[in-house]
Design a protein around this motif. Structure first.
Motif, PDB file in Angstrom:
ATOM      1  N   ASN A  82      44.817  23.186  49.146  1.00 15.54           N
ATOM      2  CA  ASN A  82      45.224  23.301  47.741  1.00 15.54           C
ATOM      3  C   ASN A  82      44.417  24.391  47.014  1.00 15.54           C
ATOM      4  O   ASN A  82      43.951  24.214  45.888  1.00 15.54           O
ATOM      5  N   ILE A  83      44.236  25.541  47.678  1.00  5.65           N
ATOM      6  CA  ILE A  83      43.467  26.650  47.115  1.00  5.65           C
ATOM      7  C   ILE A  83      44.318  27.906  47.173  1.00  5.65           C
ATOM      8  O   ILE A  83      45.165  28.058  48.052  1.00  5.65           O
ATOM      9  N   GLN A  84      44.089  28.807  46.243  1.00  7.25           N
ATOM     10  CA  GLN A  84      44.752  30.102  46.264  1.00  7.25           C
ATOM     11  C   GLN A  84      43.842  31.136  45.610  1.00  7.25           C
ATOM     12  O   GLN A  84      42.854  30.791  44.945  1.00  7.25           O
ATOM     13  N   TYR A  85      44.182  32.408  45.814  1.00  8.10           N
ATOM     14  CA  TYR A  85      43.378  33.501  45.270  1.00  8.10           C
ATOM     15  C   TYR A  85      43.779  33.777  43.825  1.00  8.10           C
ATOM     16  O   TYR A  85      44.953  33.728  43.461  1.00  8.10           O
ATOM     17  N   LYS A  86      42.784  34.131  43.013  1.00 12.24           N
ATOM     18  CA  LYS A  86      42.988  34.505  41.611  1.00 12.24           C
ATOM     19  C   LYS A  86      42.411  35.900  41.394  1.00 12.24           C
ATOM     20  O   LYS A  86      41.375  36.253  41.944  1.00 12.24           O
ATOM     21  N   ASN A  87      43.116  36.686  40.598  1.00  9.11           N
ATOM     22  CA  ASN A  87      42.627  38.012  40.243  1.00  9.11           C
ATOM     23  C   ASN A  87      41.480  37.856  39.262  1.00  9.11           C
ATOM     24  O   ASN A  87      41.671  37.619  38.071  1.00  9.11           O
ATOM     25  N   ASN A  88      40.262  37.991  39.750  1.00 15.39           N
ATOM     26  CA  ASN A  88      39.083  37.783  38.911  1.00 15.39           C
ATOM     27  C   ASN A  88      38.775  38.982  38.017  1.00 15.39           C
ATOM     28  O   ASN A  88      37.915  38.909  37.148  1.00 15.39           O
ATOM     29  N   LEU A  89      39.493  40.085  38.236  1.00 13.15           N
ATOM     30  CA  LEU A  89      39.275  41.272  37.394  1.00 13.15           C
ATOM     31  C   LEU A  89      39.972  41.162  36.052  1.00 13.15           C
ATOM     32  O   LEU A  89      39.699  41.957  35.148  1.00 13.15           O
ATOM     33  N   SER A  90      40.892  40.212  35.896  1.00 13.00           N
ATOM     34  CA  SER A  90      41.593  40.041  34.620  1.00 13.00           C
ATOM     35  C   SER A  90      40.645  39.451  33.584  1.00 13.00           C
ATOM     36  O   SER A  90      39.730  38.702  33.898  1.00 13.00           O
ATOM     37  N   GLN A  91      40.863  39.773  32.356  1.00 13.07           N
ATOM     38  CA  GLN A  91      39.985  39.347  31.270  1.00 13.07           C
ATOM     39  C   GLN A  91      40.263  37.916  30.828  1.00 13.07           C
ATOM     40  O   GLN A  91      39.412  37.282  30.224  1.00 13.07           O
ATOM     41  N   THR A  92      41.454  37.403  31.096  1.00  8.35           N
ATOM     42  CA  THR A  92      41.807  36.057  30.663  1.00  8.35           C
ATOM     43  C   THR A  92      41.285  35.022  31.649  1.00  8.35           C
ATOM     44  O   THR A  92      41.086  35.300  32.837  1.00  8.35           O
ATOM     45  N   GLU A  93      41.090  33.822  31.148  1.00  6.12           N
ATOM     46  CA  GLU A  93      40.602  32.725  31.972  1.00  6.12           C
ATOM     47  C   GLU A  93      41.723  32.014  32.718  1.00  6.12           C
ATOM     48  O   GLU A  93      41.463  31.326  33.688  1.00  6.12           O
ATOM     49  N   LYS A  94      42.950  32.173  32.243  1.00  9.70           N
ATOM     50  CA  LYS A  94      44.045  31.495  32.934  1.00  9.70           C
ATOM     51  C   LYS A  94      44.349  32.203  34.249  1.00  9.70           C
ATOM     52  O   LYS A  94      43.910  33.333  34.491  1.00  9.70           O
ATOM     53  N   TYR A  95      45.118  31.536  35.059  1.00 13.54           N
ATOM     54  CA  TYR A  95      45.368  32.039  36.407  1.00 13.54           C
ATOM     55  C   TYR A  95      46.194  33.320  36.367  1.00 13.54           C
ATOM     56  O   TYR A  95      47.205  33.409  35.680  1.00 13.54           O
ATOM     57  N   GLN A  96      45.734  34.324  37.148  1.00 14.40           N
ATOM     58  CA  GLN A  96      46.442  35.577  37.310  1.00 14.40           C
ATOM     59  C   GLN A  96      46.586  35.859  38.808  1.00 14.40           C
ATOM     60  O   GLN A  96      45.587  35.866  39.528  1.00 14.40           O
ATOM     61  N   PRO A  97      47.803  36.077  39.313  1.00 19.62           N
ATOM     62  CA  PRO A  97      47.974  36.356  40.748  1.00 19.62           C
ATOM     63  C   PRO A  97      47.389  37.707  41.124  1.00 19.62           C
ATOM     64  O   PRO A  97      47.083  38.549  40.278  1.00 19.62           O
ATOM     65  N   LEU A  98      47.253  37.923  42.397  1.00 17.39           N
ATOM     66  CA  LEU A  98      46.705  39.175  42.894  1.00 17.39           C
ATOM     67  C   LEU A  98      47.695  40.316  42.675  1.00 17.39           C
ATOM     68  O   LEU A  98      48.908  40.134  42.763  1.00 17.39           O
ATOM     69  N   SER A  99      47.165  41.473  42.406  1.00 15.68           N
ATOM     70  CA  SER A  99      48.022  42.654  42.280  1.00 15.68           C
ATOM     71  C   SER A  99      48.371  43.180  43.673  1.00 15.68           C
ATOM     72  O   SER A  99      47.757  42.820  44.677  1.00 15.68           O
ATOM     73  N   LYS A 100      49.351  44.068  43.738  1.00 11.25           N
ATOM     74  CA  LYS A 100      49.762  44.621  45.023  1.00 11.25           C
ATOM     75  C   LYS A 100      48.652  45.463  45.653  1.00 11.25           C
ATOM     76  O   LYS A 100      48.487  45.480  46.872  1.00 11.25           O
ATOM     77  N   HIS A 101      47.897  46.160  44.811  1.00 10.82           N
ATOM     78  CA  HIS A 101      46.797  46.963  45.340  1.00 10.82           C
ATOM     79  C   HIS A 101      45.731  46.067  45.977  1.00 10.82           C
ATOM     80  O   HIS A 101      45.180  46.406  47.036  1.00 10.82           O
ATOM     81  N   GLN A 102      45.437  44.959  45.353  1.00  7.32           N
ATOM     82  CA  GLN A 102      44.450  44.037  45.926  1.00  7.32           C
ATOM     83  C   GLN A 102      44.937  43.467  47.252  1.00  7.32           C
ATOM     84  O   GLN A 102      44.155  43.324  48.205  1.00  7.32           O
ATOM     85  N   LYS A 103      46.225  43.158  47.332  1.00  9.15           N
ATOM     86  CA  LYS A 103      46.773  42.626  48.575  1.00  9.15           C
ATOM     87  C   LYS A 103      46.717  43.669  49.692  1.00  9.15           C
ATOM     88  O   LYS A 103      46.378  43.358  50.833  1.00  9.15           O
ATOM     89  N   LEU A 104      47.062  44.928  49.345  1.00 10.06           N
ATOM     90  CA  LEU A 104      47.029  45.971  50.362  1.00 10.06           C
ATOM     91  C   LEU A 104      45.606  46.269  50.827  1.00 10.06           C
ATOM     92  O   LEU A 104      45.359  46.465  52.025  1.00 10.06           O
ATOM     93  N   TRP A 105      44.659  46.323  49.890  1.00  9.08           N
ATOM     94  CA  TRP A 105      43.276  46.549  50.282  1.00  9.08           C
ATOM     95  C   TRP A 105      42.716  45.366  51.074  1.00  9.08           C
ATOM     96  O   TRP A 105      41.867  45.563  51.954  1.00  9.08           O
ATOM     97  N   TYR A 106      43.182  44.167  50.772  1.00 15.59           N
ATOM     98  CA  TYR A 106      42.781  42.993  51.563  1.00 15.59           C
ATOM     99  C   TYR A 106      43.245  43.150  53.006  1.00 15.59           C
ATOM    100  O   TYR A 106      42.511  42.836  53.949  1.00 15.59           O
ATOM    101  N   LEU A 107      44.475  43.677  53.173  1.00 18.11           N
ATOM    102  CA  LEU A 107      44.992  43.926  54.522  1.00 18.11           C
ATOM    103  C   LEU A 107      44.160  44.990  55.238  1.00 18.11           C
ATOM    104  O   LEU A 107      43.827  44.849  56.419  1.00 18.11           O
ATOM    105  N   ILE A 108      43.799  46.047  54.523  1.00 23.14           N
ATOM    106  CA  ILE A 108      43.042  47.130  55.145  1.00 23.14           C
ATOM    107  C   ILE A 108      41.643  46.657  55.552  1.00 23.14           C
ATOM    108  O   ILE A 108      41.162  46.948  56.652  1.00 23.14           O
ATOM    109  N   PHE A 109      40.997  45.909  54.666  1.00 25.37           N
ATOM    110  CA  PHE A 109      39.628  45.475  54.958  1.00 25.37           C
ATOM    111  C   PHE A 109      39.571  44.441  56.082  1.00 25.37           C
ATOM    112  O   PHE A 109      38.663  44.487  56.909  1.00 25.37           O
TER     113      PHE A 109
END
Length: 304
Positions: A82-109
């Motif tokens: 019951n866990i998922q990734y949150k875009n921690n770079l967003s300024q808001t405290e509510k849940y924000q999904p990952l951006s496409k760039h973050q997903k692609l860099w996650y694949l590369i790394f």
């Protein structure tokens, strides 16, 4: 209205143990997928996948990334817990999904970095030029530096509880709960039974070596099968005892222990060395004096 209020609430941080469990589940899933894939090539010539193993693993990881992180913002291990990734770079405290760039860099790394680490030696092993040797040394140095940074990141993770991997810290992605965690009812009946049984087993393991089981059996047999009517003379001993009281065979080098029974020398000696309080299995007499039998027991007496 209620759903919008829930979305605006701040997300709950994930426990350290849950994040580590998710990483272990991801490794177990990759191993399972790889074992299932290699089982399809059991009928082929051995070593077919050896030359392309890094590429095949990268391709399978790419498929897993497409159906997990790219589509659901969570790995398989995180989805189970019951866990998922949150875009921690967003300024808001509510849940924000990952951006496409973050997903692609996650694949590369993750996928690309693992492939490069496995293929680095093969790419530059046959090259003897000095420039290629320098590149190989730089890659080795960079790999060691990344592992050191990963260790430092893990120590910081143990202290603060965020960013379990170095990739998460670099990309600014954080693990959060998908849904609020509800209070779970835990039953301890099974655990209590297991603890009780293990305690009882340890007590038996400690107690059994202290009990002389052989002597106890001899005592019980002497009580249940008493033998009476035998005289203490050696003539009666030679006439009635034509078998060893321990092995039941014709006595070899017959000896006595002070009771009206005969024993093989090796039988009585080995038992006496094992137990200095050895008693006769027939009458329960202790070993007072181990003496050879004076009168010979002839084999011809078996025919009488």
């Amino acid at each position: 209205m209620a759903s919008s209020i829930e979305n605006e609430k701040s997300v709950n941080a994930v426990l350290r143990i849950s994040q580590l469990d998710a990483l272990e589940l991801n490794k177990a899933l990759e191993q399972l997928v790889w074992s299932q894939f290699t089982s399809c090539f059991h009928g082929f010539k051995p070593g077919v996948l050896a030359h392309f193993e890094p590429e095949v693993k990268a391709f399978l990881s790419l498929i897993l990334w497409k159906f997990t992180v790219y589509s659901k913002n969570a790995t398989v291990g995180q989805a189970i817990l019951n866990i998922q990734y949150k875009n921690n770079l967003s300024q808001t405290e509510k849940y924000q999904p990952l951006s496409k760039h973050q997903k692609l860099w996650y694949l590369i790394f993750t996928v690309g970095g693992r492939w490069l680490e496995e293929r680095c030696y093969d790419l530059f092993s046959n090259c003897q030029q000095q420039s290629f040797c320098k590149i190989k040394n730089y890659i080795s140095f960079g790999s060691g530096l990344l592992k050191l940074c990963g260790l430092l990141n893990f120590l910081i993770f143990l202290r603060k509880g965020t960013f379990a991997t170095l990739t998460e810290r670099i990309l600014g992605i954080r693990s959060v709960f998908c849904k609020p965690q509800s209070v779970r009812q835990i039953g301890f009946e099974y655990m209590n039974r297991e603890l009780l049984w293990h305690g009882f087993a340890e007590f038996l393991i400690y107690l059994l070596p202290l009990i002389n089981v052989q002597k106890l059996k001899l005592k019980l047999s002497s009580w249940c099968l008493p033998i009476a009517g035998l005289s203490n003379s050696e003539n009666t001993l030679a006439a009635h005892c034509r078998e060893c009281s321990l092995c039941g065979e014709w006595p070899t080098m017959p000896h006595t222990i002070g009771c009206p029974h005969v024993f093989c020398y090796y039988c009585i000696k080995s038992n006496f060395l094992f137990d200095m309080y050895f008693t006769c299995p027939k009458c329960g007499s202790e070993v007072h004096d181990l003496q050879p039998l004076k009168y010979k027991i002839e084999m011809t007496e078996l025919r009488v």
